[in-house]
Design an enzyme around this catalytic site. Structure first.
Site, mmCIF file in Angstrom:
data_model
loop_
_atom_site.group_PDB
_atom_site.id
_atom_site.type_symbol
_atom_site.label_atom_id
_atom_site.label_comp_id
_atom_site.label_asym_id
_atom_site.label_seq_id
_atom_site.Cartn_x
_atom_site.Cartn_y
_atom_site.Cartn_z
ATOM 1 N N ARG A 125 0.815 -1.207 0.000
ATOM 2 C CA ARG A 125 0.000 0.000 0.000
ATOM 3 C C ARG A 125 0.849 1.257 0.000
ATOM 4 O O ARG A 125 0.470 2.278 -0.547
ATOM 5 C CB ARG A 125 -0.928 0.005 1.209
ATOM 6 C CG ARG A 125 -1.627 1.351 1.375
ATOM 7 C CD ARG A 125 -2.600 1.390 2.521
ATOM 8 N NE ARG A 125 -3.600 0.365 2.422
ATOM 9 C CZ ARG A 125 -3.871 -0.508 3.387
ATOM 10 N NH1 ARG A 125 -3.184 -0.484 4.507
ATOM 11 N NH2 ARG A 125 -4.814 -1.389 3.239
ATOM 12 N N TYR A 126 1.985 1.189 0.682
ATOM 13 C CA TYR A 126 2.864 2.347 0.807
ATOM 14 C C TYR A 126 4.018 2.182 -0.174
ATOM 15 O O TYR A 126 4.359 1.069 -0.570
ATOM 16 C CB TYR A 126 3.393 2.439 2.233
ATOM 17 C CG TYR A 126 2.313 2.617 3.286
ATOM 18 C CD1 TYR A 126 1.676 3.837 3.451
ATOM 19 C CD2 TYR A 126 1.940 1.560 4.113
ATOM 20 C CE1 TYR A 126 0.700 4.010 4.426
ATOM 21 C CE2 TYR A 126 0.961 1.716 5.088
ATOM 22 C CZ TYR A 126 0.346 2.953 5.243
ATOM 23 O OH TYR A 126 -0.623 3.109 6.212
ATOM 24 N N ARG A 129 7.345 -0.014 1.449
ATOM 25 C CA ARG A 129 7.260 -1.110 2.413
ATOM 26 C C ARG A 129 6.031 -1.965 2.165
ATOM 27 O O ARG A 129 5.035 -1.493 1.607
ATOM 28 C CB ARG A 129 7.274 -0.597 3.849
ATOM 29 C CG ARG A 129 6.172 0.385 4.198
ATOM 30 C CD ARG A 129 6.640 1.267 5.361
ATOM 31 N NE ARG A 129 5.601 2.122 5.890
ATOM 32 C CZ ARG A 129 5.232 3.263 5.314
ATOM 33 N NH1 ARG A 129 5.767 3.643 4.190
ATOM 34 N NH2 ARG A 129 4.292 3.997 5.867
ATOM 35 N N CYS A 138 -2.941 -17.861 14.942
ATOM 36 C CA CYS A 138 -2.409 -17.131 16.094
ATOM 37 C C CYS A 138 -2.466 -18.041 17.319
ATOM 38 O O CYS A 138 -3.150 -19.059 17.315
ATOM 39 C CB CYS A 138 -3.246 -15.898 16.378
ATOM 40 S SG CYS A 138 -3.141 -14.623 15.101
ATOM 41 N N CYS A 142 -8.052 -12.521 18.934
ATOM 42 C CA CYS A 142 -8.639 -11.271 19.416
ATOM 43 C C CYS A 142 -9.996 -11.128 18.742
ATOM 44 O O CYS A 142 -10.094 -11.234 17.518
ATOM 45 C CB CYS A 142 -7.769 -10.081 19.026
ATOM 46 S SG CYS A 142 -6.021 -10.271 19.446
ATOM 47 N N CYS A 145 -10.360 -8.832 15.630
ATOM 48 C CA CYS A 145 -9.305 -9.038 14.624
ATOM 49 C C CYS A 145 -9.682 -8.385 13.290
ATOM 50 O O CYS A 145 -10.737 -8.661 12.720
ATOM 51 C CB CYS A 145 -9.072 -10.529 14.407
ATOM 52 S SG CYS A 145 -7.844 -10.856 13.110
ATOM 53 N N ARG A 147 -8.335 -8.958 10.548
ATOM 54 C CA ARG A 147 -8.146 -9.922 9.457
ATOM 55 C C ARG A 147 -8.937 -11.202 9.707
ATOM 56 O O ARG A 147 -8.552 -12.285 9.250
ATOM 57 C CB ARG A 147 -6.649 -10.200 9.329
ATOM 58 C CG ARG A 147 -6.121 -9.990 7.923
ATOM 59 C CD ARG A 147 -4.608 -9.851 7.894
ATOM 60 N NE ARG A 147 -4.210 -8.471 7.964
ATOM 61 C CZ ARG A 147 -3.199 -7.998 8.682
ATOM 62 N NH1 ARG A 147 -2.479 -8.809 9.434
ATOM 63 N NH2 ARG A 147 -2.906 -6.720 8.679
ATOM 64 N N ASP A 306 -10.548 -0.889 13.912
ATOM 65 C CA ASP A 306 -11.005 -0.960 12.523
ATOM 66 C C ASP A 306 -12.499 -1.306 12.462
ATOM 67 O O ASP A 306 -13.037 -1.917 13.384
ATOM 68 C CB ASP A 306 -10.215 -2.025 11.754
ATOM 69 C CG ASP A 306 -8.785 -1.592 11.492
ATOM 70 O OD1 ASP A 306 -8.535 -0.374 11.387
ATOM 71 O OD2 ASP A 306 -7.909 -2.472 11.404
ATOM 72 N N ASP A 343 -6.695 3.610 10.647
ATOM 73 C CA ASP A 343 -6.374 3.006 9.358
ATOM 74 C C ASP A 343 -7.595 3.293 8.491
ATOM 75 O O ASP A 343 -8.676 2.748 8.724
ATOM 76 C CB ASP A 343 -6.103 1.508 9.509
ATOM 77 C CG ASP A 343 -5.052 1.030 8.524
ATOM 78 O OD1 ASP A 343 -5.021 1.567 7.400
ATOM 79 O OD2 ASP A 343 -4.261 0.131 8.872
ATOM 80 N N LYS A 350 -2.697 4.426 7.232
ATOM 81 C CA LYS A 350 -2.788 4.995 8.579
ATOM 82 C C LYS A 350 -2.756 6.522 8.525
ATOM 83 O O LYS A 350 -1.896 7.106 7.893
ATOM 84 C CB LYS A 350 -1.614 4.495 9.417
ATOM 85 C CG LYS A 350 -1.619 2.992 9.616
ATOM 86 C CD LYS A 350 -0.365 2.533 10.341
ATOM 87 C CE LYS A 350 -0.302 1.033 10.459
ATOM 88 N NZ LYS A 350 -0.011 0.379 9.163
HETATM 89 C C1 LIG Z 1 0.646 -0.650 9.051
HETATM 90 C C2 LIG Z 1 1.108 -1.070 7.727
HETATM 91 C C3 LIG Z 1 2.450 -0.916 7.346
HETATM 92 C C4 LIG Z 1 3.485 -0.307 8.263
HETATM 93 O O1 LIG Z 1 3.214 1.036 8.523
HETATM 94 P P1 LIG Z 1 4.211 1.899 9.426
HETATM 95 O O2 LIG Z 1 3.508 3.217 9.613
HETATM 96 O O3 LIG Z 1 5.491 2.026 8.660
HETATM 97 O O4 LIG Z 1 4.417 1.171 10.710
HETATM 98 C C5 LIG Z 1 2.809 -1.307 6.077
HETATM 99 N N1 LIG Z 1 1.912 -1.816 5.217
HETATM 100 C C6 LIG Z 1 0.625 -1.960 5.554
HETATM 101 C C7 LIG Z 1 -0.323 -2.512 4.537
HETATM 102 C C8 LIG Z 1 0.185 -1.599 6.804
HETATM 103 O O5 LIG Z 1 -1.110 -1.757 7.146
#
Ligand SMILES: *Cc1c(COP(=O)(O)O)cnc(C)c1O
Length: 392
Positions: A125-126, A129, A138, A142, A145, A147, A306, A343, A350
């Site tokens: 998404r980002y 990363r 798990c 929870c 959850c 997911r 969420d 989120d 986020k």
């Molecule tokens: C939370 C998340 C991350 C990591 O986010 P950070 O703000 O760097 O901790 C990366 N990818 C996804 C899809 C996430 O939900």
């Protein structure tokens, strides 16, 4: 049933060896992750051996088999106060019939992960990363959850764990420098299996930073063995995000596990979820973040819960989250203050939320207030043309 001593929320207490089914369990059993997993509470009759259930809980447990399975490790179960129907531990892991209620806006995939998966199990998404879902199981589940659609093996979807496709995607995408392992709980994998994943990731040159998201240190501290830590240490820089929501979860066993991880050079963060009647209270959150620092864990995020289906009874208001941050910032150690985030529903990622400390802003100045409510003015720098040369 033996009486369980009520835990003071500010102190670290031991829970081992614990009472189990009216017997004192030998320490070697209690301290074994294998024993803990084998003796998890997964059925209504097991649960009723230990607790008197409310009708809402009994009905919830019976329905959990086709939504999100119930599983509770003896270690975590022992934190439940049997005399408190609103016990904050109980609400996190014992299903309730309210899970079948549909609040408008709730979703099966609240963070829009499925639409951001270039290959199964990899959420990109980002820009730099990815979230890598390496297992769908798990140690305990929870009830909120995010997911639940894929986790525990009974939900509406199954997680395709095609690690090879994910590795190939990561090898091709040189912009990815940060891989977050999650699931399910990656620390539920065997040392060997987890090491296979970590070493493969480390063979990819552009991946700089690894992290693992895990609730195992809280649900199953017995899993944090010297062998596991010795293995993890080979893959630095490796960070670990744990998930603690309530100060009672930080027992002496948990503290020992966290210290062991920290002693192996693993920086620790915590991600809490804001939950109604669990931790939606400034005093409880303050106690939690202070205990986290004592365990060498830096509070990282506080999540607004969420919009997962059937979570309305556990969701606190956004205003409550802001109030909690406001009660911490300035009043206690800056390291103890997490970032409150939502989120964004549908896949926006986020978004940080903060109390309004900036009262006004224009080109010349900002008007700010501090934690005590005192107001200050900060003038912006003037342009050089407006300034006279000072006399040296
Ligand atoms: C939370 C998340 C991350 C990591 O986010 P950070 O703000 O760097 O901790 C990366 N990818 C996804 C899809 C996430 O939900």
């Amino acid at each position: 049933m033996p009486t369980i001593e009520l835990l003071p929320e500010k102190e670290f207490r031991s829970h081992a060896p614990g009472y189990w089914k009216d017997q004192l369990v030998p320490e070697t059993d209690w301290n074994s992750a294998k024993w803990q997993l084998k003796n998890r509470i997964t059925t209504l009759s097991q649960l009723e051996e230990h607790l008197v259930l409310a009708d809402e809980e009994r009905a919830g447990v019976l329905l959990s088999g086709n939504k999100l399975a119930m599983a509770i490790t003896p270690h975590y179960f022992n934190l439940i106060d049997p005399l408190d129907p609103d016990c904050p531990i109980r609400r996190q892991v014992i299903p309730r019939i309210e899970e079948t209620l549909d609040d408008p806006g709730e979703m099966a995939d609240p963070c829009g992960e499925d639409s951001h998966m270039p290959v199964p199990g990899l959420v990109h998404r980002y820009p730099d990363r990815v979230l890598f879902l390496v297992t769908d199981r798990c140690a305990a589940y929870c009830r909120y959850c995010t997911r639940s659609r894929v986790v525990s093996g009974v939900g509406e979807q199954t997680l395709h764990l095609e690690h090879e496709a994910a590795f190939r995607y990561l090898e091709k995408h040189t912009e990815i420098r940060d891989v977050l392992l999650s699931g399910g709980d990656p620390l539920l994998l065997s040392d060997g299996k987890l090491e296979g994943i970590l070493s493969r990731l480390r063979s990819i040159k552009h991946i700089e930073f690894l992290r693992i998201g895990s609730r195992i240190p809280i649900f199953l501290p017995q899993r944090i063995t010297p062998e596991l830590c010795g293995m993890l240490k080979k893959y630095h820089p490796l960070f670990l995000s744990i998930h603690a929501n309530h100060p009672r979860e930080l027992t002496t066993e948990v503290r020992t596990a966290l210290e062991r991880l920290a002693d192996h050079g693993i920086p620790l963060g915590n991600q809490s979820v804001l939950l109604r009647n669990v931790n939606d209270d400034p005093a409880i959150m303050k106690s939690l973040v202070h205990k986290l620092l004592m365990c060498r864990v830096r509070p990282y995020y506080l999540y607004q819960c969420d919009l997962i289906k059937g979570s309305s009874h556990l969701r606190a208001s956004v205003a409550k989250g802001i109030e909690i941050i406001e009660s911490l910032r300035g009043h206690t150690t800056g390291y103890a203050v997490p970032q409150f985030v939502i989120d964004a529903p549908g896949g926006g990622g986020k978004v940080p939320l903060n109390p309004d400390y900036m009262l006004m802003k224009d080109e010349q100045r900002v008007l700010i207030r501090n934690y005590e409510g005192k107001v200050f003015e900060y003038p912006e720098a003037s342009s050089p043309a407006q300034l006279k040369v000072g006399q040296a």
